[in-house]
Design an enzyme around this catalytic site. Structure first.
Site, short mmCIF file in Angstrom:
data_model
loop_
_atom_site.label_atom_id
_atom_site.label_comp_id
_atom_site.label_asym_id
_atom_site.label_seq_id
_atom_site.Cartn_x
_atom_site.Cartn_y
_atom_site.Cartn_z
N PRO A 66 33.23 17.42 6.98
CA PRO A 66 34.29 16.83 6.14
C PRO A 66 34.48 17.50 4.77
O PRO A 66 35.60 17.81 4.38
CB PRO A 66 33.85 15.38 5.98
CG PRO A 66 32.97 15.10 7.15
CD PRO A 66 32.27 16.41 7.44
N THR A 94 37.03 22.75 5.15
CA THR A 94 37.77 22.99 3.91
C THR A 94 36.95 22.38 2.77
O THR A 94 36.77 21.15 2.73
CB THR A 94 39.15 22.31 3.95
OG1 THR A 94 39.88 22.83 5.05
CG2 THR A 94 39.92 22.56 2.66
N LYS A 169 43.11 29.12 1.23
CA LYS A 169 43.48 27.86 1.88
C LYS A 169 44.08 26.86 0.87
O LYS A 169 45.12 26.27 1.11
CB LYS A 169 42.23 27.27 2.55
CG LYS A 169 42.29 25.83 2.92
CD LYS A 169 42.90 25.58 4.27
CE LYS A 169 43.06 24.09 4.51
NZ LYS A 169 43.75 23.78 5.72
N LYS A 244 43.27 15.45 -0.25
CA LYS A 244 41.97 16.13 -0.42
C LYS A 244 42.19 17.58 -0.86
O LYS A 244 41.57 18.06 -1.81
CB LYS A 244 41.21 16.09 0.92
CG LYS A 244 39.97 16.96 0.92
CD LYS A 244 39.36 17.17 2.30
CE LYS A 244 38.34 18.31 2.23
NZ LYS A 244 37.73 18.64 3.50
P1 NAD Z 1 36.28 14.66 11.17
O1 NAD Z 1 35.85 13.63 10.19
O2 NAD Z 1 37.08 14.24 12.36
O3 NAD Z 1 34.98 15.46 11.71
C1 NAD Z 1 33.87 15.76 10.93
C2 NAD Z 1 32.64 15.55 11.79
O4 NAD Z 1 31.48 15.95 11.05
C3 NAD Z 1 32.41 14.10 12.22
O5 NAD Z 1 32.31 14.02 13.63
C4 NAD Z 1 31.11 13.70 11.52
O6 NAD Z 1 30.32 12.80 12.28
C5 NAD Z 1 30.45 15.06 11.40
N1 NAD Z 1 29.39 15.10 10.36
C6 NAD Z 1 29.47 14.69 9.08
N2 NAD Z 1 28.30 14.95 8.44
C7 NAD Z 1 27.49 15.53 9.34
C8 NAD Z 1 26.15 16.01 9.30
N3 NAD Z 1 25.41 15.94 8.18
N4 NAD Z 1 25.62 16.55 10.42
C9 NAD Z 1 26.36 16.62 11.56
N5 NAD Z 1 27.62 16.18 11.67
C10 NAD Z 1 28.18 15.64 10.57
O7 NAD Z 1 37.07 15.77 10.32
P2 NAD Z 1 38.10 16.88 10.87
O8 NAD Z 1 39.48 16.34 10.86
O9 NAD Z 1 37.53 17.48 12.11
O10 NAD Z 1 38.02 17.94 9.66
C11 NAD Z 1 36.92 18.81 9.49
C12 NAD Z 1 37.26 19.79 8.37
O11 NAD Z 1 38.44 20.52 8.74
C13 NAD Z 1 37.55 19.12 7.03
O12 NAD Z 1 36.98 19.90 6.01
C14 NAD Z 1 39.06 19.13 6.97
O13 NAD Z 1 39.56 19.14 5.63
C15 NAD Z 1 39.40 20.42 7.69
N6 NAD Z 1 40.74 20.47 8.30
C16 NAD Z 1 41.21 19.40 9.03
C17 NAD Z 1 42.47 19.48 9.59
C18 NAD Z 1 43.02 18.32 10.42
O14 NAD Z 1 44.22 18.33 10.73
N7 NAD Z 1 42.20 17.36 10.81
C19 NAD Z 1 43.25 20.64 9.44
C20 NAD Z 1 42.73 21.72 8.72
C21 NAD Z 1 41.46 21.62 8.15
#
Ligand code: NAD
Length: 301
Positions: A66, A94, A169, A244
């Site tokens: 995250p 990100t 980004k 964010k």
């Molecule tokens: P999400 O919350 O769906 O997934 C994050 C995962 O990380 C979760 O499953 C959580 O359980 C896991 N996690 C957290 N801490 C952890 C740890 N210490 N050990 C193991 N697992 C852990 O988030 P997402 O939507 O997949 O986004 C992930 C990243 O991608 C973010 O930084 C976000 O800003 C970026 N991003 C997201 C999108 C989008 O459309 N969702 C687009 C571009 C970039």
């Protein structure tokens, strides 16, 4: 076939890990969420009992977490000194530029090559393997990361040294946030001036106001290609994630004394939209807050 430890199998990481498995790699997955782990297992990954176990004999480590604090925790507790020093480390989350640079420096001090490789494209692109990766790191780190990123994306671009992927980004997303707000307020004003919105779209999309938020992601339902606006602003890129990224952009702007009045205005407006309950909607839904015919209460500061 490469042994890849993949940590963080949420909305984005789930599809990305599945594409690596589909490309023939051995994916060893870890997430704090049991559901996320079970889904990854069903899509070709092998589950590990901990992040440390996942990286133990990895040739590559990929994280999709995250925010900066999660990335720092995972690399400092479970990756650095635990993965073989020959493994290439790739963080696709990100996060803020400063943390990205610090973690790459820390990794280098322990003999690892590491790249920051945030993505453009949402959950659908993660599933389809059509993400765009912007990569920061040395030439050597970029070349080692490239084949894995290519298995998950349609474009892999070397943005520069450590942290440059994150810098690219947030610069891109600051522009996107500001241009979406500008597009929304323009359509609202066009309507109030009595213009037919389809006609205005036909003009402006071929004139100098043309921009991606208008022609590829129009915030007005029924105009332009199908977008989240046509699905009651569901799916797409959540307003919470735009906020964010705008906060990260403002933090970065302050750190280098860059004057970013449009980015600051976009951040303030997305914060207000979040206060009004818009976080879960696509970021183009901010048009509802800008349009005063939408019954949104004023912000309580
Ligand atoms: P999400 O919350 O769906 O997934 C994050 C995962 O990380 C979760 O499953 C959580 O359980 C896991 N996690 C957290 N801490 C952890 C740890 N210490 N050990 C193991 N697992 C852990 O988030 P997402 O939507 O997949 O986004 C992930 C990243 O991608 C973010 O930084 C976000 O800003 C970026 N991003 C997201 C999108 C989008 O459309 N969702 C687009 C571009 C970039």
């Amino acid at each position: 076939m490469t042994r890849i430890a993949f940590i963080g199998l949420g909305n984005m990481g789930g599809g990305m890990a599945a594409n690596l498995a589909k490309a023939g790699h051995a994916v060893i997955a870890f997430d704090l969420s049991e559901d996320a782990l079970a889904r990854a297992e069903a899509r070709g990954a092998r589950r590990a009992a901990s992040a440390e176990a996942a990286v133990a004999d990895a040739e590559a480590v990929i994280t999709m977490l995250p925010a900066g604090k999660h990335v720092r925790d995972v690399y400092e507790s479970d990756v650095i000194g635990k993965a073989p020093a020959s493994a290439i480390l790739i963080d696709c989350s990100t996060i803020d530029v400063a943390t990205a640079r610090e973690e790459i420096e820390r990794a280098a001090a322990s003999g690892y090559e590491m790249a920051d490789a945030p993505v453009s494209g949402g959950i659908a692109a993660a599933e389809a393997g059509s993400l765009t990766f912007m990569v920061g790191g040395t030439d050597a780190a970029f070349e080692r990361a490239r084949p894995f990123l290519e298995a998950m994306g349609k474009a892999v671009i070397h943005a520069g040294g450590p942290g440059a992927g994150q810098a690219a980004k947030i610069c891109n997303n600051m522009l996107l946030g500001a241009s979406m707000v500008a597009t929304c307020e323009t359509f609202v004003m066009a309507r109030k001036l009595g213009l037919d919105l389809q006609t205005f779209f036909d003009i402006s999309s071929r004139a100098s106001g043309q921009n991606w938020s208008m022609t590829s992601y129009c915030p007005v339902p029924g105009i332009g290609p199908e977008t989240p606006a046509d699905r009651d602003y569901e799916g797409g890129f959540a307003a919470a994630l735009m906020l964010k990224d705008l906060r990260l952009a403002m933090e970065a702007a302050e750190s280098v004394d860059a004057y970013t009045p449009m980015g600051a205005a976009a951040e303030e407006l997305y914060a207000r939209f979040a206060d009004l309950g818009g976080s879960g909607k696509d970021f183009s839904a901010i048009i509802r807050m800008i349009d005063d015919s939408w019954p949104a209460p004023p912000r309580q500061d």
